[in-house]
Each structure stands twice: as structure tokens, then as C-alpha cells.
Design a protein around this motif. Structure first.
Motif, PDB file in Angstrom:
ATOM      1  N   ARG A  44     -15.061  34.115 -19.521  1.00  0.00           N
ATOM      2  CA  ARG A  44     -14.420  34.647 -20.749  1.00  0.00           C
ATOM      3  C   ARG A  44     -13.507  35.653 -20.321  1.00  0.00           C
ATOM      4  N   ALA A  45     -13.697  36.693 -19.648  1.00  0.00           N
ATOM      5  CA  ALA A  45     -12.799  37.798 -19.332  1.00  0.00           C
ATOM      6  C   ALA A  45     -11.753  37.576 -18.220  1.00  0.00           C
ATOM      7  N   ALA A  46     -11.776  36.365 -17.700  1.00  0.00           N
ATOM      8  CA  ALA A  46     -10.763  35.960 -16.712  1.00  0.00           C
ATOM      9  C   ALA A  46      -9.457  36.015 -17.140  1.00  0.00           C
ATOM     10  N   GLU A  47      -8.388  36.405 -16.619  1.00  0.00           N
ATOM     11  CA  GLU A  47      -7.067  36.735 -16.853  1.00  0.00           C
ATOM     12  C   GLU A  47      -6.514  35.062 -17.183  1.00  0.00           C
ATOM     13  N   GLY A  48      -6.708  34.098 -16.799  1.00  0.00           N
ATOM     14  CA  GLY A  48      -6.329  32.763 -16.837  1.00  0.00           C
ATOM     15  C   GLY A  48      -6.996  32.176 -18.151  1.00  0.00           C
ATOM     16  N   SER A  49      -7.824  32.608 -18.549  1.00  0.00           N
ATOM     17  CA  SER A  49      -8.725  32.250 -19.851  1.00  0.00           C
ATOM     18  C   SER A  49      -8.402  32.745 -21.218  1.00  0.00           C
ATOM     19  N   GLN A  50      -7.365  33.508 -21.208  1.00  0.00           N
ATOM     20  CA  GLN A  50      -6.779  34.330 -22.400  1.00  0.00           C
ATOM     21  C   GLN A  50      -5.967  33.335 -23.067  1.00  0.00           C
ATOM     22  N   GLY A  51      -5.457  33.430 -24.270  1.00  0.00           N
ATOM     23  CA  GLY A  51      -4.781  32.592 -25.337  1.00  0.00           C
ATOM     24  C   GLY A  51      -5.275  32.306 -26.629  1.00  0.00           C
ATOM     25  N   GLU A  52      -4.751  31.403 -26.975  1.00  0.00           N
ATOM     26  CA  GLU A  52      -5.090  31.200 -28.527  1.00  0.00           C
ATOM     27  C   GLU A  52      -5.311  29.704 -28.617  1.00  0.00           C
ATOM     28  N   VAL A  53      -6.239  29.397 -29.598  1.00  0.00           N
ATOM     29  CA  VAL A  53      -6.825  27.809 -30.053  1.00  0.00           C
ATOM     30  C   VAL A  53      -5.411  27.111 -30.302  1.00  0.00           C
ATOM     31  N   SER A  54      -5.431  25.808 -29.648  1.00  0.00           N
ATOM     32  CA  SER A  54      -4.480  24.916 -30.183  1.00  0.00           C
ATOM     33  C   SER A  54      -5.338  23.777 -30.584  1.00  0.00           C
ATOM     34  N   VAL A  55      -4.677  23.302 -31.887  1.00  0.00           N
ATOM     35  CA  VAL A  55      -5.277  21.860 -32.448  1.00  0.00           C
ATOM     36  C   VAL A  55      -4.235  21.211 -32.633  1.00  0.00           C
ATOM     37  N   ARG A  56      -4.111  19.733 -31.983  1.00  0.00           N
ATOM     38  CA  ARG A  56      -3.284  18.780 -32.423  1.00  0.00           C
ATOM     39  C   ARG A  56      -3.777  17.500 -32.890  1.00  0.00           C
ATOM     40  N   TRP A  57      -3.140  17.068 -33.896  1.00  0.00           N
ATOM     41  CA  TRP A  57      -3.551  15.808 -34.716  1.00  0.00           C
ATOM     42  C   TRP A  57      -3.155  14.557 -33.643  1.00  0.00           C
ATOM     43  N   PRO A  77     -12.088  11.918 -32.195  1.00  0.00           N
ATOM     44  CA  PRO A  77     -11.230  10.666 -32.570  1.00  0.00           C
ATOM     45  C   PRO A  77     -10.004  11.255 -33.323  1.00  0.00           C
ATOM     46  N   TRP A  78      -9.757  12.155 -33.973  1.00  0.00           N
ATOM     47  CA  TRP A  78      -8.630  12.508 -34.883  1.00  0.00           C
ATOM     48  C   TRP A  78      -7.796  13.528 -34.213  1.00  0.00           C
ATOM     49  N   ARG A  79      -8.570  14.593 -33.531  1.00  0.00           N
ATOM     50  CA  ARG A  79      -7.734  15.740 -32.972  1.00  0.00           C
ATOM     51  C   ARG A  79      -8.014  15.959 -31.643  1.00  0.00           C
ATOM     52  N   VAL A  80      -7.141  16.802 -30.906  1.00  0.00           N
ATOM     53  CA  VAL A  80      -7.276  17.402 -29.620  1.00  0.00           C
ATOM     54  C   VAL A  80      -7.218  19.042 -29.722  1.00  0.00           C
ATOM     55  N   ILE A  81      -8.460  19.525 -29.277  1.00  0.00           N
ATOM     56  CA  ILE A  81      -8.529  21.080 -29.516  1.00  0.00           C
ATOM     57  C   ILE A  81      -8.762  21.869 -28.098  1.00  0.00           C
ATOM     58  N   VAL A  82      -7.721  22.578 -27.926  1.00  0.00           N
ATOM     59  CA  VAL A  82      -7.837  23.461 -26.609  1.00  0.00           C
ATOM     60  C   VAL A  82      -8.046  24.789 -26.854  1.00  0.00           C
ATOM     61  N   LEU A  83      -9.305  25.310 -26.264  1.00  0.00           N
ATOM     62  CA  LEU A  83      -9.941  26.546 -26.514  1.00  0.00           C
ATOM     63  C   LEU A  83     -10.068  27.447 -25.083  1.00  0.00           C
ATOM     64  N   PRO A  84      -8.890  28.207 -24.835  1.00  0.00           N
ATOM     65  CA  PRO A  84      -9.138  29.241 -23.833  1.00  0.00           C
ATOM     66  C   PRO A  84     -10.563  29.484 -23.710  1.00  0.00           C
TER      67      PRO A  84
END
Length: 213
Positions: free
Chosen positions: A178-191, A90-97
Motif C-alpha cells: 500500500r505504501a510503495a511508490e509504484g502503488s500510488q495513483g487513482e482508480v480507473s474504470v473502463r466499460w 463481465p461489463w467493466r475493467v477496474i484498475v486499483l493501485p
């Protein structure tokens, strides 16, 4: 003569993401549609036939309630592909590789936990306690049938509750990618300011109208 280049190839940033699997709550969407229809009916009636300050109060109430109801019913969704998990709450969008997903937990609510220990609830995948009880009853009947011997018709193994099955699919995808090259990165949280803004505006307008009445 050209010297062979043995460096690993650079990932192609233009490569499109894999197709999303989208998970939403049919019951939540149906309930939200009914609530929005009710709010619209009552609000428009008050706008058209209301007297004095009633139309203004109705307008403020609609500005507040329409995005609020939509945020908790129609908006929640979970998008999963080969690279990441995107959770629209409802209040946020979270992107998790997938590399940042430590676990997906099911209790009284379904949650994803990242590698830092932060928890994010999956609003679009609510726990069905009724479904779990149904599965438990089927398991009891299956066990009782197995104990009576082969002369009785065996009860088939129960299918997991739908939301539990979704969580199982997400766990399998997380483990596989989890170990795939395209699955790396950081968590992103947007209100979700597109929701927060109208709700705040409606609330302020409603308070001002009530305070000056």
C-alpha cells in the motif's frame, strides 16, 4: 568541478511491471465452455438446416448469446502484482493501485472497496459456501478431538476454502504494498465495449426480426 546532485532520483517510467498473479474460476470457465459448445451446435444446425427466417433468428441469437455467455464465464479474471489490482468483470475493467484499496471483503460475494467507498465485485473469485461448510465441519472435528485428550489422533487444522485463501493472499499483498511508490495513483474504470457492442447488436437484430415477423 561538478556539484553533486542531491535530488531524489526520478522513477523510471520504462521499468516493467512485476509479473501478474492471475485468479480465475475453473468451474465458471468449464461451464462457459460447455454452454458455448451447446450454443454453437444448436446455432450452426439452425443456420444450415433451418427454413425461412430460422437461420436469421439463429444468427441473431448467437450474436447475442455467445458474447453474453463468454462475458459471465470465460472473461472474469483478477490480476494482482506489486503495483495494482486489476479486476476484469463481465461489463467493466477496474484498475486499483494498492494505495487506493481500503479493504477486501468476503461475505456472500467477494468485493474490493476503494478509499472512496466504492465497491467492486470480484466475479472471478466467487464465494464457495460448500467449501466454507466443509472447513467449518473440519474445525468442529478438530475442536472435539482436542477436547478428548492426547490419547486420540489429532485432526489437522483445516485449510481455508480456496477462494477465502485467495482473498487472504490479496489482503496480505495490499497491506504489504500500500505504501510503495509504484502503488500510488487513482482508480480507473473502463466499460467493456468489446462485450457490450456485440450483445447490443445481437439484441437489436433479434428484436427487429421478431417485430417484423
Amino acid at each position: 568541478m561538478t556539484t553533486p546532485d542531491h535530488r531524489p532520483p526520478t522513477p523510471d517510467a520504462s521499468r516493467p511491471e512485476s509479473k501478474d498473479r492471475i485468479y480465475r474460476s475453473p468451474a465458471g470457465m468449464a461451464g462457459g465452455a460447455l454452454l458455448l459448445a451447446l450454443v454453437g451446435w444448436l446455432g450452426i444446425d439452425a443456420l444450415v438446416s433451418g427454413n425461412d427466417r430460422t437461420p436469421w433468428l439463429a444468427l441473431a441469437a448467437m450474436i447475442l448469446t455467445v458474447p453474453l455467455v463468454g462475458a459471465f464465464t470465460l472473461r472474469p479474471a483478477v490480476y494482482a502484482n506489486d503495483e495494482r489490482l486489476r479486476v476484469r468483470n463481465p461489463w467493466r475493467v477496474i484498475v486499483l493501485p494498492w494505495a487506493t484499496v481500503a479493504s477486501l471483503k468476503s461475505g456472500y460475494s467477494n468485493e474490493v472497496v476503494d478509499t472512496s467507498g466504492a465497491k467492486y465485485q470480484l466475479w472471478a473469485v466467487p464465494v464457495s459456501l460448500r467449501g466454507r461448510k466443509k472447513v467449518a465441519r473440519q474445525q468442529v472435528r478438530s475442536a472435539a478431538s482436542g477436547g478428548r485428550g492426547r490419547t486420540h489422533t489429532a485432526v489437522p487444522d483445516p485449510t481455508p476454502a480456496q477462494t477465502d485463501q485467495i482473498m487472504g493472499d490479496l489482503r496480505e499483498l495490499a497491506e504489504a504494498r500500500r505504501a510503495a511508490e509504484g502503488s500510488q495513483g487513482e482508480v480507473s474504470v473502463r466499460w467493456a465495449y468489446e462485450v457490450i457492442g456485440p450483445v447490443a447488436a445481437g439484441a437489436v437484430l433479434l428484436v427487429v426480426l421478431l417485430a417484423t415477423g
